[in-house]
Design a protein around this motif. Structure first.
Motif, PDB file in Angstrom:
ATOM      1  N   THR A 126       0.811  -1.182  -0.065  1.00  0.00           N
ATOM      2  CA  THR A 126       0.030   0.056  -0.017  1.00  0.00           C
ATOM      3  C   THR A 126       0.881   1.241  -0.023  1.00  0.00           C
ATOM      4  O   THR A 126       2.079   1.166   0.164  1.00  0.00           O
ATOM      5  CB  THR A 126      -0.896   0.089   1.316  1.00  0.00           C
ATOM      6  OG1 THR A 126      -0.069   0.078   2.359  1.00  0.00           O
ATOM      7  CG2 THR A 126      -1.783  -1.289   1.327  1.00  0.00           C
ATOM      8  N   LYS A 127       0.230   2.509  -0.601  1.00  0.00           N
ATOM      9  CA  LYS A 127       0.976   3.670  -0.348  1.00  0.00           C
ATOM     10  C   LYS A 127       0.235   4.551   0.386  1.00  0.00           C
ATOM     11  O   LYS A 127      -0.872   4.791   0.267  1.00  0.00           O
ATOM     12  CB  LYS A 127       1.259   4.418  -1.839  1.00  0.00           C
ATOM     13  CG  LYS A 127       2.076   5.462  -1.820  1.00  0.00           C
ATOM     14  CD  LYS A 127       2.468   5.840  -3.013  1.00  0.00           C
ATOM     15  CE  LYS A 127       3.295   7.091  -2.971  1.00  0.00           C
ATOM     16  NZ  LYS A 127       3.438   7.782  -4.369  1.00  0.00           N
ATOM     17  N   SER A 128       0.850   5.251   1.429  1.00  0.00           N
ATOM     18  CA  SER A 128       0.321   6.328   2.205  1.00  0.00           C
ATOM     19  C   SER A 128       1.163   7.503   1.982  1.00  0.00           C
ATOM     20  O   SER A 128       2.301   7.661   2.563  1.00  0.00           O
ATOM     21  CB  SER A 128       0.087   6.085   3.655  1.00  0.00           C
ATOM     22  OG  SER A 128      -0.326   6.982   4.238  1.00  0.00           O
ATOM     23  N   GLY A 129       0.949   8.534   1.401  1.00  0.00           N
ATOM     24  CA  GLY A 129       1.543   9.833   1.357  1.00  0.00           C
ATOM     25  C   GLY A 129       2.865   9.379   0.175  1.00  0.00           C
ATOM     26  O   GLY A 129       2.720   9.063  -0.762  1.00  0.00           O
TER      27      GLY A 129
END
Length: 202
Positions: free
Chosen positions: A33-36
């Motif tokens: 996943t990617k956050s920011g």
């Protein structure tokens, strides 16, 4: 700048794949996943240990892995491979193609080549490859060096390499591990999840 953290299940599965087939090239995909600007590489799905080309089996495995990633609210974020030779840490052309396909769906995709000479040590046995403007891939050359303090590449826990060695040497966890090739020979092998090989949380 994008940062990458390799979580325990992902690192262990990559390690088990290489340990189970030490004299064969192996490959697989990374889920996350990617956050920011932070990419968390949460899991790995192993594909093949008989591969030398972009075969129909590779394509089918990639599609199934992508479907599985979507079903668990993740996406394909990278690719990994190991050579059949300890001293070969190049990303082969087939690997570049697969990594490129993943990058088409996730712009921050990364590729890792397993460093066979570090597999039995306390160091992260992964060499990150990143895309170039010409769409080829090259080893990450930024500072600090990957998996060193303050690097953009890090392990979720610094003792992961040592734990992986113990799980293979003392508990033979890699023998419970299966890839898509194994699944094609024995459909009972759960190559997408591989839960049987992971230690239960304490």
């Amino acid at each position: 700048m994008t940062s990458y953290t390799v979580a325990e299940p992902a690192y262990l599965k990559i390690f088990f794949h290489a340990a189970k087939h030490p004299h064969k090239p192996v490959n697989g995909v990374l889920l996350g996943t990617k956050s920011g600007s932070a990419v968390i590489i949460e899991d790995a799905v192993p594909l093949l240990h008989h591969w030398t080309s972009l075969s129909p089996m590779m394509e089918i495995g990639l599609d199934l892995a992508a479907q599985y990633a979507e079903s668990v609210d993740m996406k394909l974020v990278g690719y990994y491979q190991a050579s059949d030779r300890l001293d070969d840490t190049s990303l082969v052309p087939v690997g570049e193609k697969v990594a490129g396909k993943i990058r088409a769906g996730f712009s921050d995709a990364v590729a890792f080549v397993i460093d066979g000479e570090k597999l039995g040590t306390d160091e992260a046995a992964l060499i990150p490859y990143v895309p170039t403007p010409s769409s080829s891939w090259r080893p990450y050359a930024g500072e600090p060096a990957p998996f060193s303090p303050n690097s953009t590449f890090k392990l979720a826990s610094s003792d992961l390499p040592r734990r992986a060695v113990i799980l293979v040497r003392d508990e033979h966890r890699h023998q419970k591990f299966g890839d898509f090739d194994d699944h094609l020979e024995d459909v009972s092998i759960d190559w997408l999840r591989n839960k049987a090989c992971l230690p239960t949380p304490s």
